[in-house]
Design an enzyme around this catalytic site. Structure first.
Site, PDB file in Angstrom:
ATOM      1  N   ARG A 214      -1.754  -9.579   4.890  1.00 45.65           N
ATOM      2  CA  ARG A 214      -0.849  -8.480   4.547  1.00 45.65           C
ATOM      3  C   ARG A 214       0.516  -8.660   5.188  1.00 45.65           C
ATOM      4  NH1 ARG A 214      -4.958  -4.526   3.271  1.00 45.65           N
ATOM      5  NH2 ARG A 214      -4.124  -2.543   2.590  1.00 45.65           N
TER       6      ARG A 214
ATOM      7  N   ARG B  31       1.355   3.798   2.962  1.00 44.92           N
ATOM      8  CA  ARG B  31       0.687   2.543   2.585  1.00 44.92           C
ATOM      9  C   ARG B  31       1.526   1.761   1.586  1.00 44.92           C
ATOM     10  NH1 ARG B  31      -4.770   5.178   0.918  1.00 44.92           N
ATOM     11  NH2 ARG B  31      -5.329   3.173  -0.005  1.00 44.92           N
TER      12      ARG B  31
ATOM     13  N   ARG C 257      -9.560   8.727  -6.977  1.00 40.14           N
ATOM     14  CA  ARG C 257     -10.684   8.180  -6.218  1.00 40.14           C
ATOM     15  C   ARG C 257     -11.142   9.196  -5.168  1.00 40.14           C
ATOM     16  NH1 ARG C 257      -9.570   2.423  -3.469  1.00 40.14           N
ATOM     17  NH2 ARG C 257      -8.269   3.524  -1.976  1.00 40.14           N
TER      18      ARG C 257
ATOM     19  N   ARG D 263     -11.987   8.769   1.961  1.00 33.11           N
ATOM     20  CA  ARG D 263     -11.244   7.971   2.947  1.00 33.11           C
ATOM     21  C   ARG D 263     -10.133   8.797   3.578  1.00 33.11           C
ATOM     22  NH1 ARG D 263      -9.797   2.044   0.649  1.00 33.11           N
ATOM     23  NH2 ARG D 263      -7.941   2.549   1.865  1.00 33.11           N
TER      24      ARG D 263
ATOM     25  N   LYS E 220      -8.050  -4.542  -6.214  1.00 34.19           N
ATOM     26  CA  LYS E 220      -8.481  -5.768  -5.537  1.00 34.19           C
ATOM     27  C   LYS E 220      -9.977  -5.707  -5.190  1.00 34.19           C
ATOM     28  CE  LYS E 220      -5.600  -5.283  -2.088  1.00 34.19           C
ATOM     29  NZ  LYS E 220      -4.828  -4.051  -2.378  1.00 34.19           N
TER      30      LYS E 220
HETATM   31  P1  ADP Z   1      -5.836  -0.298   0.467  1.00 34.49           P
HETATM   32  O1  ADP Z   1      -5.578  -1.678  -0.034  1.00 34.49           O
HETATM   33  O2  ADP Z   1      -6.341   0.605  -0.612  1.00 34.49           O
HETATM   34  O3  ADP Z   1      -4.705   0.306   1.251  1.00 34.49           O
HETATM   35  P2  ADP Z   1      -7.676  -1.326   2.478  1.00 34.49           P
HETATM   36  O4  ADP Z   1      -9.086  -0.908   2.539  1.00 34.49           O
HETATM   37  O5  ADP Z   1      -7.390  -2.739   2.129  1.00 34.49           O
HETATM   38  O6  ADP Z   1      -7.031  -0.315   1.464  1.00 34.49           O
HETATM   39  O7  ADP Z   1      -6.936  -1.031   3.869  1.00 34.49           O
HETATM   40  C1  ADP Z   1      -6.964   0.237   4.475  1.00 34.49           C
HETATM   41  C2  ADP Z   1      -6.151   0.230   5.771  1.00 34.49           C
HETATM   42  O8  ADP Z   1      -6.706  -0.720   6.697  1.00 34.49           O
HETATM   43  C3  ADP Z   1      -4.692  -0.208   5.639  1.00 34.49           C
HETATM   44  O9  ADP Z   1      -3.855   0.847   5.247  1.00 34.49           O
HETATM   45  C4  ADP Z   1      -4.401  -0.688   7.066  1.00 34.49           C
HETATM   46  O10 ADP Z   1      -4.210   0.376   7.961  1.00 34.49           O
HETATM   47  C5  ADP Z   1      -5.697  -1.394   7.450  1.00 34.49           C
HETATM   48  N1  ADP Z   1      -5.689  -2.829   7.080  1.00 34.49           N
HETATM   49  C6  ADP Z   1      -6.509  -3.434   6.157  1.00 34.49           C
HETATM   50  N2  ADP Z   1      -6.263  -4.752   6.085  1.00 34.49           N
HETATM   51  C7  ADP Z   1      -5.244  -4.997   6.958  1.00 34.49           C
HETATM   52  C8  ADP Z   1      -4.516  -6.163   7.315  1.00 34.49           C
HETATM   53  N3  ADP Z   1      -4.780  -7.360   6.748  1.00 34.49           N
HETATM   54  N4  ADP Z   1      -3.538  -6.053   8.248  1.00 34.49           N
HETATM   55  C9  ADP Z   1      -3.263  -4.872   8.828  1.00 34.49           C
HETATM   56  N5  ADP Z   1      -3.900  -3.732   8.524  1.00 34.49           N
HETATM   57  C10 ADP Z   1      -4.897  -3.781   7.602  1.00 34.49           C
END
Ligand code: ADP
Length: 193
Positions: free
Chosen positions: A87, A149, A126, A138, A13
Site C-alpha cells: 500500500r 481510507r 456492505r 467493520r 480485491k
Molecule cells: P480496504 O481495502 O477495504 O480498505 P483492508 O481490509 O485491505 O480494507 O484494510 C483495512 C485497514 O487495514 C486499512 O484501512 C489500514 O488501516 C490497514 N491496512 C491493511 N493493509 C495495510 C497495509 N498494507 N499497510 C498499512 N495498513 C494496512
C-alpha cells in the site's frame, strides 16, 4: 505465479482474491484480514493497530511487512495473491526484496478500476447488509473512515500504479463490471503468460 491486486477500498480485491484462491490453488495474503485477526486476538500489536484501522489510516510499514514476511516463509505452491499489500512505495520495495531473497518473481499487478461514488456506495451497502444479517460491521466501514481510507489510497497507494507500470507489470481491469466478468478479465491476464 505471484500477483498483486491493486485498487482502492471497495474495489473488489478481496472478492476476486477468494475466487482465484479457490480456482487456482493460490494463497490469498490480505494484510487487512491479518490485521483484523491480530486485533481480535487482543495481542499487543492488535491493540496498537485497532485505532489506526478504525480511523482509516495506514498501519506502519514495519508491522505489515513483518506480517507478510512470516506468511511468505510458509510458502505456496500455487503462488500468492497480495490483496491490500503493498500500500506504500516502501512496502512495494520490501516485497520485491522478499521475493528476490526467495528466488521468486512478481508476475502481474492487476489494478481494479472503479469510481469513487461506487466505492462509497459499496462500502456503505456492505455495512448495511452485515448489520441486517446480524454480522459484525467493520469498524472502518462508516462514511467518515471511508473518506480517510480513500485519501490514504490516493496519497500513498496510487503512486504504485506508476511504479509497477514502469516495471511493465501493470494490467488494468474494469472493476465496475459484474463479478464474473471481472473474474474472466483477470483470468485472461493471468493465462496469457
Ligand atoms: P480496504 O481495502 O477495504 O480498505 P483492508 O481490509 O485491505 O480494507 O484494510 C483495512 C485497514 O487495514 C486499512 O484501512 C489500514 O488501516 C490497514 N491496512 C491493511 N493493509 C495495510 C497495509 N498494507 N499497510 C498499512 N495498513 C494496512
Amino acid at each position: 505465479m505471484n500477483i498483486i491486486l491493486l485498487g482502492p477500498p471497495g474495489a473488489g480485491k478481496g472478492t476476486q482474491a477468494k475466487i482465484l484462491q479457490d480456482a487456482r490453488g493460490m494463497v490469498q495474503l490480505s494484510t487487512g484480514d491479518m490485521l483484523r485477526a491480530a486485533k481480535d486476538s487482543g495481542t499487543e500489536m492488535g491493540k496498537i493497530v485497532a485505532d489506526v484501522m478504525a480511523r482509516g489510516d495506514l498501519v506502519t510499514d514495519e508491522i505489515v511487512i513483518g506480517l507478510i514476511r512470516e506468511k511468505l516463509q510458509e510458502g505456496s505452491e500455487g503462488g500468492f495473491i497480495f490483496d491490500g499489500f503493498p500500500r506504500t512505495l516502501a512496502q512495494a520495495d520490501a516485497l520485491g526484496q522478499l521475493l528476490d531473497e526467495m528466488g521468486q518473481t512478481l508476475d502481474h499487478v492487476i489494478e481494479l478500476q472503479v469510481d469513487d461514488e461506487t466505492l462509497v456506495a459499496r462500502i456503505v451497502n456492505r455495512a448495511k447488509e452485515a448489520a441486517a444479517a446480524g454480522q459484525p460491521v467493520r469498524a472502518d466501514d462508516n462514511a467518515e473512515s471511508v473518506k480517510v481510507r480513500l485519501m490514504a489510497y490516493y496519497k500513498q497507494t496510487a503512486p504504485l500504479i506508476g511504479y509497477y507500470h514502469a516495471k511493465c507489470l501493470l494490467e488494468r481491469v474494469d472493476g465496475l463490471a459484474e463479478i464474473d466478468d471481472v473474474k474472466d478479465a483477470i483470468a485472461k491476464v493471468l493465462d496469457k503468460g
